[in-house]
Design a protein around this motif. Structure first.
Motif, PDB file in Angstrom:
ATOM      1  N   MET A 151      21.206  12.052 -33.073  1.00 30.19           N
ATOM      2  CA  MET A 151      19.861  12.083 -32.555  1.00 30.19           C
ATOM      3  C   MET A 151      19.437  13.550 -32.456  1.00 30.19           C
ATOM      4  O   MET A 151      20.148  14.368 -31.897  1.00 30.19           O
ATOM      5  N   SER A 152      18.278  13.841 -32.973  1.00 25.86           N
ATOM      6  CA  SER A 152      17.778  15.217 -32.914  1.00 25.86           C
ATOM      7  C   SER A 152      17.177  15.494 -31.535  1.00 25.86           C
ATOM      8  O   SER A 152      16.947  14.574 -30.735  1.00 25.86           O
ATOM      9  N   ALA A 153      16.887  16.748 -31.269  1.00 25.74           N
ATOM     10  CA  ALA A 153      16.248  17.112 -30.005  1.00 25.74           C
ATOM     11  C   ALA A 153      14.875  16.459 -29.902  1.00 25.74           C
ATOM     12  O   ALA A 153      14.455  16.035 -28.818  1.00 25.74           O
ATOM     13  N   PHE A 154      14.184  16.352 -31.001  1.00 27.60           N
ATOM     14  CA  PHE A 154      12.883  15.682 -31.031  1.00 27.60           C
ATOM     15  C   PHE A 154      13.034  14.221 -30.614  1.00 27.60           C
ATOM     16  O   PHE A 154      12.330  13.730 -29.723  1.00 27.60           O
ATOM     17  N   GLU A 155      13.966  13.518 -31.241  1.00 31.40           N
ATOM     18  CA  GLU A 155      14.193  12.103 -30.926  1.00 31.40           C
ATOM     19  C   GLU A 155      14.675  11.933 -29.483  1.00 31.40           C
ATOM     20  O   GLU A 155      14.242  11.011 -28.790  1.00 31.40           O
ATOM     21  N   ALA A 156      15.550  12.812 -29.049  1.00 29.44           N
ATOM     22  CA  ALA A 156      16.084  12.730 -27.684  1.00 29.44           C
ATOM     23  C   ALA A 156      14.980  12.933 -26.650  1.00 29.44           C
ATOM     24  O   ALA A 156      14.931  12.222 -25.644  1.00 29.44           O
ATOM     25  N   SER A 157      14.094  13.882 -26.910  1.00 32.26           N
ATOM     26  CA  SER A 157      13.021  14.125 -25.956  1.00 32.26           C
ATOM     27  C   SER A 157      12.055  12.944 -25.897  1.00 32.26           C
ATOM     28  O   SER A 157      11.610  12.555 -24.817  1.00 32.26           O
ATOM     29  N   LEU A 158      11.734  12.358 -27.035  1.00 32.85           N
ATOM     30  CA  LEU A 158      10.851  11.193 -27.046  1.00 32.85           C
ATOM     31  C   LEU A 158      11.507  10.005 -26.350  1.00 32.85           C
ATOM     32  O   LEU A 158      10.859   9.278 -25.588  1.00 32.85           O
ATOM     33  N   TYR A 159      12.792   9.793 -26.602  1.00 36.29           N
ATOM     34  CA  TYR A 159      13.510   8.689 -25.974  1.00 36.29           C
ATOM     35  C   TYR A 159      13.567   8.872 -24.459  1.00 36.29           C
ATOM     36  O   TYR A 159      13.298   7.944 -23.695  1.00 36.29           O
ATOM     37  N   ALA A 160      13.913  10.082 -24.026  1.00 34.08           N
ATOM     38  CA  ALA A 160      14.001  10.359 -22.591  1.00 34.08           C
ATOM     39  C   ALA A 160      12.649  10.121 -21.919  1.00 34.08           C
ATOM     40  O   ALA A 160      12.583   9.554 -20.820  1.00 34.08           O
ATOM     41  N   LYS A 161      11.586  10.537 -22.581  1.00 36.80           N
ATOM     42  CA  LYS A 161      10.233  10.328 -22.043  1.00 36.80           C
ATOM     43  C   LYS A 161       9.922   8.834 -21.967  1.00 36.80           C
ATOM     44  O   LYS A 161       9.408   8.343 -20.962  1.00 36.80           O
ATOM     45  N   GLU A 162      10.251   8.092 -23.019  1.00 41.99           N
ATOM     46  CA  GLU A 162       9.955   6.660 -23.092  1.00 41.99           C
ATOM     47  C   GLU A 162      10.677   5.852 -22.011  1.00 41.99           C
ATOM     48  O   GLU A 162      10.100   4.941 -21.423  1.00 41.99           O
ATOM     49  N   VAL A 163      11.935   6.188 -21.758  1.00 46.68           N
ATOM     50  CA  VAL A 163      12.707   5.418 -20.767  1.00 46.68           C
ATOM     51  C   VAL A 163      12.541   5.958 -19.344  1.00 46.68           C
ATOM     52  O   VAL A 163      13.084   5.397 -18.410  1.00 46.68           O
ATOM     53  N   GLY A 164      11.791   7.040 -19.192  1.00 49.36           N
ATOM     54  CA  GLY A 164      11.545   7.586 -17.864  1.00 49.36           C
ATOM     55  C   GLY A 164      12.742   8.290 -17.257  1.00 49.36           C
ATOM     56  O   GLY A 164      12.942   8.221 -16.038  1.00 49.36           O
ATOM     57  N   ALA A 165      13.511   8.957 -18.080  1.00 48.53           N
ATOM     58  CA  ALA A 165      14.697   9.667 -17.593  1.00 48.53           C
ATOM     59  C   ALA A 165      14.302  10.698 -16.536  1.00 48.53           C
ATOM     60  O   ALA A 165      13.336  11.435 -16.707  1.00 48.53           O
ATOM     61  N   VAL A 166      15.052  10.728 -15.454  1.00 50.81           N
ATOM     62  CA  VAL A 166      14.812  11.696 -14.391  1.00 50.81           C
ATOM     63  C   VAL A 166      15.364  13.062 -14.795  1.00 50.81           C
ATOM     64  O   VAL A 166      14.744  14.089 -14.546  1.00 50.81           O
ATOM     65  N   LEU A 167      16.518  13.062 -15.441  1.00 55.40           N
ATOM     66  CA  LEU A 167      17.151  14.291 -15.912  1.00 55.40           C
ATOM     67  C   LEU A 167      17.891  13.983 -17.209  1.00 55.40           C
ATOM     68  O   LEU A 167      18.612  12.991 -17.286  1.00 55.40           O
ATOM     69  N   THR A 168      17.693  14.818 -18.194  1.00 56.33           N
ATOM     70  CA  THR A 168      18.371  14.651 -19.479  1.00 56.33           C
ATOM     71  C   THR A 168      19.385  15.774 -19.644  1.00 56.33           C
ATOM     72  O   THR A 168      19.053  16.941 -19.456  1.00 56.33           O
ATOM     73  N   ILE A 169      20.627  15.397 -19.978  1.00 61.12           N
ATOM     74  CA  ILE A 169      21.691  16.373 -20.189  1.00 61.12           C
ATOM     75  C   ILE A 169      22.219  16.164 -21.613  1.00 61.12           C
ATOM     76  O   ILE A 169      22.920  15.179 -21.869  1.00 61.12           O
ATOM     77  N   PRO A 170      21.853  17.052 -22.549  1.00 59.99           N
ATOM     78  CA  PRO A 170      22.345  16.899 -23.922  1.00 59.99           C
ATOM     79  C   PRO A 170      23.873  17.032 -23.968  1.00 59.99           C
ATOM     80  O   PRO A 170      24.448  17.891 -23.300  1.00 59.99           O
ATOM     81  N   ILE A 171      24.525  16.153 -24.740  1.00 56.47           N
ATOM     82  CA  ILE A 171      25.977  16.189 -24.877  1.00 56.47           C
ATOM     83  C   ILE A 171      26.359  16.126 -26.343  1.00 56.47           C
ATOM     84  O   ILE A 171      25.519  15.908 -27.199  1.00 56.47           O
ATOM     85  N   HIS A 172      27.639  16.313 -26.627  1.00 55.01           N
ATOM     86  CA  HIS A 172      28.184  16.279 -27.991  1.00 55.01           C
ATOM     87  C   HIS A 172      27.523  17.336 -28.877  1.00 55.01           C
ATOM     88  O   HIS A 172      27.128  17.062 -29.994  1.00 55.01           O
TER      89      HIS A 172
END
Length: 57
Positions: A1-22
């Motif tokens: 998952m790219s940073a673009f995809e991760a940011s959109l996903y986090a926004k869509e699911v209402g993530a309170v805090l996103t911590i990139p891993i791997h």
């Protein structure tokens, strides 16, 4: 998952805090500036941890 995809996903699911891993693959080094740009562009709260750094949730 790219940073673009991760940011959109986090926004869509209402993530309170996103911590990139791997992000420790030397064949595909992370572009931290791009990661920060995408999370900030889509107003996603994030924290990038150093290797062996921990966070209590």
């Amino acid at each position: 998952m790219s940073a673009f995809e991760a940011s959109l996903y986090a926004k869509e699911v209402g993530a309170v805090l996103t911590i990139p891993i791997h992000m420790d693959n030397p064949a595909f080094p992370p572009d931290f500036d791009y990661i920060k740009e995408m999370f900030e562009k889509y107003e996603v709260d994030y924290q990038i941890l150093e290797n062996d750094e921990t966070i209590e949730i």
